[in-house]
Design a protein around this motif. Structure first.
Motif, PDB file in Angstrom:
ATOM      1  N   VAL A 239     -18.841 -19.303 -27.462  1.00 44.65           N
ATOM      2  CA  VAL A 239     -19.641 -18.607 -26.777  1.00 44.65           C
ATOM      3  C   VAL A 239     -20.954 -18.094 -27.614  1.00 44.65           C
ATOM      4  O   VAL A 239     -20.567 -17.236 -28.423  1.00 44.65           O
ATOM      5  CB  VAL A 239     -19.133 -17.494 -25.964  1.00 44.65           C
ATOM      6  CG1 VAL A 239     -20.223 -16.939 -24.994  1.00 44.65           C
ATOM      7  CG2 VAL A 239     -17.787 -17.804 -25.274  1.00 44.65           C
ATOM      8  N   ALA A 240     -21.978 -18.619 -27.153  1.00 47.81           N
ATOM      9  CA  ALA A 240     -23.326 -17.999 -28.003  1.00 47.81           C
ATOM     10  C   ALA A 240     -24.212 -17.353 -27.033  1.00 47.81           C
ATOM     11  O   ALA A 240     -24.607 -17.848 -25.714  1.00 47.81           O
ATOM     12  CB  ALA A 240     -23.926 -19.276 -28.595  1.00 47.81           C
ATOM     13  N   ASP A 241     -24.615 -16.146 -27.413  1.00 52.25           N
ATOM     14  CA  ASP A 241     -25.963 -15.447 -26.598  1.00 52.25           C
ATOM     15  C   ASP A 241     -27.172 -15.973 -26.817  1.00 52.25           C
ATOM     16  O   ASP A 241     -27.448 -16.862 -27.892  1.00 52.25           O
ATOM     17  CB  ASP A 241     -25.427 -13.985 -26.511  1.00 52.25           C
ATOM     18  CG  ASP A 241     -25.868 -13.286 -27.894  1.00 52.25           C
ATOM     19  OD1 ASP A 241     -26.568 -14.037 -28.784  1.00 52.25           O
ATOM     20  OD2 ASP A 241     -25.616 -11.952 -28.143  1.00 52.25           O
ATOM     21  N   HIS A 242     -28.267 -15.498 -26.105  1.00 50.20           N
ATOM     22  CA  HIS A 242     -29.728 -15.880 -26.353  1.00 50.20           C
ATOM     23  C   HIS A 242     -30.169 -15.250 -27.629  1.00 50.20           C
ATOM     24  O   HIS A 242     -31.338 -15.690 -27.902  1.00 50.20           O
ATOM     25  CB  HIS A 242     -30.408 -15.218 -25.153  1.00 50.20           C
ATOM     26  CG  HIS A 242     -30.629 -13.948 -25.039  1.00 50.20           C
ATOM     27  ND1 HIS A 242     -29.544 -12.921 -24.588  1.00 50.20           N
ATOM     28  CD2 HIS A 242     -31.611 -12.968 -25.496  1.00 50.20           C
ATOM     29  CE1 HIS A 242     -29.981 -11.684 -24.847  1.00 50.20           C
ATOM     30  NE2 HIS A 242     -31.252 -11.908 -25.207  1.00 50.20           N
ATOM     31  N   GLN A 243     -29.700 -14.562 -28.460  1.00 53.71           N
ATOM     32  CA  GLN A 243     -30.010 -13.886 -29.748  1.00 53.71           C
ATOM     33  C   GLN A 243     -29.265 -14.831 -30.790  1.00 53.71           C
ATOM     34  O   GLN A 243     -29.725 -14.300 -31.804  1.00 53.71           O
ATOM     35  CB  GLN A 243     -29.634 -12.699 -29.794  1.00 53.71           C
ATOM     36  CG  GLN A 243     -30.217 -11.708 -28.744  1.00 53.71           C
ATOM     37  CD  GLN A 243     -30.029 -10.155 -28.834  1.00 53.71           C
ATOM     38  OE1 GLN A 243     -28.789  -9.762 -28.796  1.00 53.71           O
ATOM     39  NE2 GLN A 243     -31.178  -9.299 -28.888  1.00 53.71           N
ATOM     40  N   GLY A 244     -28.620 -15.907 -30.346  1.00 50.93           N
ATOM     41  CA  GLY A 244     -27.889 -16.432 -31.698  1.00 50.93           C
ATOM     42  C   GLY A 244     -26.888 -15.917 -32.046  1.00 50.93           C
ATOM     43  O   GLY A 244     -26.409 -16.370 -33.264  1.00 50.93           O
ATOM     44  N   GLN A 245     -26.220 -15.025 -31.505  1.00 51.85           N
ATOM     45  CA  GLN A 245     -24.856 -14.291 -31.957  1.00 51.85           C
ATOM     46  C   GLN A 245     -23.746 -15.113 -31.224  1.00 51.85           C
ATOM     47  O   GLN A 245     -24.077 -15.837 -30.171  1.00 51.85           O
ATOM     48  CB  GLN A 245     -24.668 -13.024 -31.375  1.00 51.85           C
ATOM     49  CG  GLN A 245     -25.857 -12.061 -32.310  1.00 51.85           C
ATOM     50  CD  GLN A 245     -25.708 -10.595 -31.597  1.00 51.85           C
ATOM     51  OE1 GLN A 245     -25.535  -9.683 -32.683  1.00 51.85           O
ATOM     52  NE2 GLN A 245     -25.950 -10.260 -30.381  1.00 51.85           N
ATOM     53  N   PHE A 246     -22.548 -15.035 -31.986  1.00 53.28           N
ATOM     54  CA  PHE A 246     -21.455 -15.809 -31.396  1.00 53.28           C
ATOM     55  C   PHE A 246     -20.251 -14.951 -31.058  1.00 53.28           C
ATOM     56  O   PHE A 246     -20.120 -13.905 -31.988  1.00 53.28           O
ATOM     57  CB  PHE A 246     -20.799 -16.888 -32.377  1.00 53.28           C
ATOM     58  CG  PHE A 246     -21.937 -18.168 -32.614  1.00 53.28           C
ATOM     59  CD1 PHE A 246     -21.495 -19.068 -31.692  1.00 53.28           C
ATOM     60  CD2 PHE A 246     -23.010 -18.056 -33.184  1.00 53.28           C
ATOM     61  CE1 PHE A 246     -22.334 -20.399 -31.475  1.00 53.28           C
ATOM     62  CE2 PHE A 246     -23.923 -19.432 -32.895  1.00 53.28           C
ATOM     63  CZ  PHE A 246     -23.688 -20.318 -32.412  1.00 53.28           C
ATOM     64  N   LEU A 247     -19.341 -15.159 -30.117  1.00 53.14           N
ATOM     65  CA  LEU A 247     -18.338 -14.414 -29.833  1.00 53.14           C
ATOM     66  C   LEU A 247     -17.135 -14.753 -30.957  1.00 53.14           C
ATOM     67  O   LEU A 247     -16.829 -15.680 -30.949  1.00 53.14           O
ATOM     68  CB  LEU A 247     -17.652 -14.670 -28.512  1.00 53.14           C
ATOM     69  CG  LEU A 247     -16.651 -13.934 -28.094  1.00 53.14           C
ATOM     70  CD1 LEU A 247     -16.980 -12.346 -27.738  1.00 53.14           C
ATOM     71  CD2 LEU A 247     -16.155 -14.414 -26.653  1.00 53.14           C
ATOM     72  N   THR A 310     -19.952 -22.773 -24.338  1.00 51.62           N
ATOM     73  CA  THR A 310     -21.112 -22.448 -23.357  1.00 51.62           C
ATOM     74  C   THR A 310     -21.778 -21.540 -23.859  1.00 51.62           C
ATOM     75  O   THR A 310     -21.854 -20.426 -24.692  1.00 51.62           O
ATOM     76  CB  THR A 310     -20.259 -22.034 -22.070  1.00 51.62           C
ATOM     77  OG1 THR A 310     -21.087 -21.857 -20.881  1.00 51.62           O
ATOM     78  CG2 THR A 310     -19.808 -20.482 -22.301  1.00 51.62           C
ATOM     79  N   PRO A 311     -23.177 -21.528 -23.415  1.00 46.76           N
ATOM     80  CA  PRO A 311     -24.162 -20.345 -23.883  1.00 46.76           C
ATOM     81  C   PRO A 311     -24.038 -19.248 -22.808  1.00 46.76           C
ATOM     82  O   PRO A 311     -23.532 -19.598 -21.473  1.00 46.76           O
ATOM     83  CB  PRO A 311     -25.537 -21.177 -23.414  1.00 46.76           C
ATOM     84  CG  PRO A 311     -25.172 -22.117 -22.437  1.00 46.76           C
ATOM     85  CD  PRO A 311     -23.933 -22.888 -22.542  1.00 46.76           C
ATOM     86  N   LEU A 312     -24.377 -18.226 -23.207  1.00 52.21           N
ATOM     87  CA  LEU A 312     -24.129 -16.946 -22.309  1.00 52.21           C
ATOM     88  C   LEU A 312     -25.312 -16.849 -21.616  1.00 52.21           C
ATOM     89  O   LEU A 312     -26.273 -16.461 -22.391  1.00 52.21           O
ATOM     90  CB  LEU A 312     -23.734 -15.696 -23.021  1.00 52.21           C
ATOM     91  CG  LEU A 312     -23.163 -14.566 -22.428  1.00 52.21           C
ATOM     92  CD1 LEU A 312     -21.927 -14.917 -21.565  1.00 52.21           C
ATOM     93  CD2 LEU A 312     -22.833 -13.391 -23.340  1.00 52.21           C
ATOM     94  N   PRO A 313     -25.329 -16.505 -20.604  1.00 50.11           N
ATOM     95  CA  PRO A 313     -26.387 -16.218 -19.722  1.00 50.11           C
ATOM     96  C   PRO A 313     -26.948 -14.653 -20.370  1.00 50.11           C
ATOM     97  O   PRO A 313     -26.371 -13.888 -20.536  1.00 50.11           O
ATOM     98  CB  PRO A 313     -26.109 -16.021 -18.127  1.00 50.11           C
ATOM     99  CG  PRO A 313     -24.905 -16.670 -18.197  1.00 50.11           C
ATOM    100  CD  PRO A 313     -24.215 -16.757 -19.369  1.00 50.11           C
ATOM    101  N   ARG A 314     -28.197 -14.329 -20.342  1.00 53.88           N
ATOM    102  CA  ARG A 314     -28.813 -13.026 -20.757  1.00 53.88           C
ATOM    103  C   ARG A 314     -28.191 -12.014 -20.075  1.00 53.88           C
ATOM    104  O   ARG A 314     -27.880 -11.826 -18.885  1.00 53.88           O
ATOM    105  CB  ARG A 314     -30.376 -13.346 -20.560  1.00 53.88           C
ATOM    106  CG  ARG A 314     -31.305 -11.880 -21.343  1.00 53.88           C
ATOM    107  CD  ARG A 314     -32.661 -12.280 -20.788  1.00 53.88           C
ATOM    108  NE  ARG A 314     -33.220 -13.464 -21.283  1.00 53.88           N
ATOM    109  CZ  ARG A 314     -33.719 -13.409 -22.515  1.00 53.88           C
ATOM    110  NH1 ARG A 314     -33.878 -12.107 -23.358  1.00 53.88           N
ATOM    111  NH2 ARG A 314     -34.305 -14.347 -22.925  1.00 53.88           N
ATOM    112  N   THR A 326     -16.137  -9.579 -30.297  1.00 52.68           N
ATOM    113  CA  THR A 326     -17.552  -9.184 -30.185  1.00 52.68           C
ATOM    114  C   THR A 326     -18.515 -10.114 -30.634  1.00 52.68           C
ATOM    115  O   THR A 326     -18.190 -11.187 -31.296  1.00 52.68           O
ATOM    116  CB  THR A 326     -17.741  -8.040 -30.965  1.00 52.68           C
ATOM    117  OG1 THR A 326     -17.337  -8.010 -32.161  1.00 52.68           O
ATOM    118  CG2 THR A 326     -16.874  -6.692 -30.518  1.00 52.68           C
ATOM    119  N   PHE A 327     -19.853 -10.005 -30.144  1.00 52.93           N
ATOM    120  CA  PHE A 327     -20.880 -10.866 -30.592  1.00 52.93           C
ATOM    121  C   PHE A 327     -21.424 -10.542 -31.965  1.00 52.93           C
ATOM    122  O   PHE A 327     -21.788  -9.245 -32.161  1.00 52.93           O
ATOM    123  CB  PHE A 327     -22.061 -10.842 -29.484  1.00 52.93           C
ATOM    124  CG  PHE A 327     -21.653 -11.948 -28.106  1.00 52.93           C
ATOM    125  CD1 PHE A 327     -21.955 -13.253 -28.265  1.00 52.93           C
ATOM    126  CD2 PHE A 327     -20.890 -11.051 -27.221  1.00 52.93           C
ATOM    127  CE1 PHE A 327     -21.236 -13.876 -27.148  1.00 52.93           C
ATOM    128  CE2 PHE A 327     -20.427 -12.041 -26.032  1.00 52.93           C
ATOM    129  CZ  PHE A 327     -20.765 -13.320 -26.225  1.00 52.93           C
TER     130      PHE A 327
END
Length: 351
Positions: A239-247, A310-314, A326-327
């Protein structure tokens, strides 16, 4: 038999390998460099180790610097080198040495430190402190098996090989240069007495070698048939968020890949996972994409991992339970090889 140490040392003086953890021709390497390299070289090739060794010396120039570093930083720098218990023991050992104020200099005292067994203790004692002992690694086992024509297969033959190896430095000349003699044995096995097609003609010990005389050098040492490596299966979710961080979550400190980071997912078991089963171990998100499967070979099993992502919505980070991690930015992560493979599959497929 007593082997002529002068011949081996003369060959070594001309053909010694240039390695970053070795001292100069006139100076022994530092105990820290010897110990660090020997831990890294366990189950790992010289070429793979060199960049890690150089990076560690840059970041941790002394054993005290290594001892005071956070364990997670050490694991991050170790990531990709494998056998991660070595990194945890390396850090624990550095702390013990820092408490003592210096490396112990005897085989017996060295073996009391975390992660230092019989071979490593002898290697550090001989190479760094000039103790006249023979460290027996795979190279020295092979040289010994051929010199004495030991045809019993490894591992059953190991006690006999180690008894013979202990006599390799019986020549008093060997005991005047124990550091060079130990390294000469390593280089002999690495460059002349190689696992396949040994080049016996230039070998300094060609004449006394019983296996060479019998024409069986290339067949030794023999090894018992390997048992089949079992296969295990797992599923991991990226899982990646919009800041390029990963779970990411941290594995338990004890056990395989202890203390390293991983993407959330299932345990690794002997039967494959259905999608329905696997998603019980996934964050409650939608729009998962199946990216495929990666394979990773550990020493005692083969692992096949199915990768979803999956990408994580903002602004959705807060809805994920912390049991999944944690991300974080990848540059702060200590990803083992299997997780790096999962990430590569995810990134390649997502492009």
């Amino acid at each position: 038999m007593i082997l002529n140490a002068t011949e081996l040392l003369r060959w070594y003086d001309t053909h010694r390998r240039s390695l970053p953890w070795r001292g100069s021709d006139k100076q022994r390497p530092s105990p820290y460099a010897v110990w660090l390299s020997e831990i890294m070289l366990q189950q790992t090739t010289v070429q793979a180790v060199i960049p890690y060794f150089e990076r560690f010396l840059t970041d941790y120039p002394t054993v005290q610097a290594l001892a005071s570093a956070p364990l997670e930083d050490v694991l991050q720098r170790w990531a990709g080198l494998g056998y991660y218990a070595r990194a945890r023991n390396l850090h624990a050992c550095a702390q013990k040495i820092a408490e003592r104020g210096a490396f112990p200099q005897t085989v017996e005292e060295l073996q009391t430190l975390p992660g230092i067994g019989a071979y490593t203790a002898r290697a550090v004692a001989a190479i760094a402190f000039g103790v006249p002992v023979v460290p027996v690694d795979g190279n020295v086992e092979r040289v010994t098996a051929r010199l004495f024509a030991v045809e019993d297969p490894i591992p059953a033959a190991r006690p006999q090989l180690h008894r013979y190896a202990a006599t390799l430095n019986d020549d008093p000349i060997a005991q005047t240069r124990p550091s060079d003699f130990a390294q000469a044995l390593f280089d002999l096995g690495s460059s002349i007495c190689t696992p396949r097609s040994p080049t016996c003609l230039p070998c300094p010990w060609r004449t006394p070698c019983k296996a060479q005389a019998q024409g069986i050098a290339a067949t030794l040492p023999q090894r018992a048939p390997k048992t089949a490596r079992p296969t295990r299966y797992g599923v991991h979710f990226i899982v990646a968020d919009h800041q390029g961080q990963f779970l990411l979550r941290q594995r338990p400190t004890k056990g395989l890949l202890g203390g390293m980071d991983e993407f959330p997912g299932t345990e690794w078991r002997s039967t494959s996972w259905s999608a329905e089963e696997a998603f019980h171990h996934a964050p409650a998100l939608s729009n998962w994409t199946l990216y495929g499967e990666v394979t990773h070979i550990f020493s005692h099993f083969t692992l096949k991992v199915t990768v979803y992502g999956t990408p994580l919505p903002r602004n959705r980070n807060q809805v994920i339970d912390t049991e999944f991690g944690t991300f974080r930015l990848l540059k702060t992560a200590a990803l083992p090889g299997i997780m790096t493979k999962c990430l590569k599959l995810y990134k390649t497929s997502a492009e």
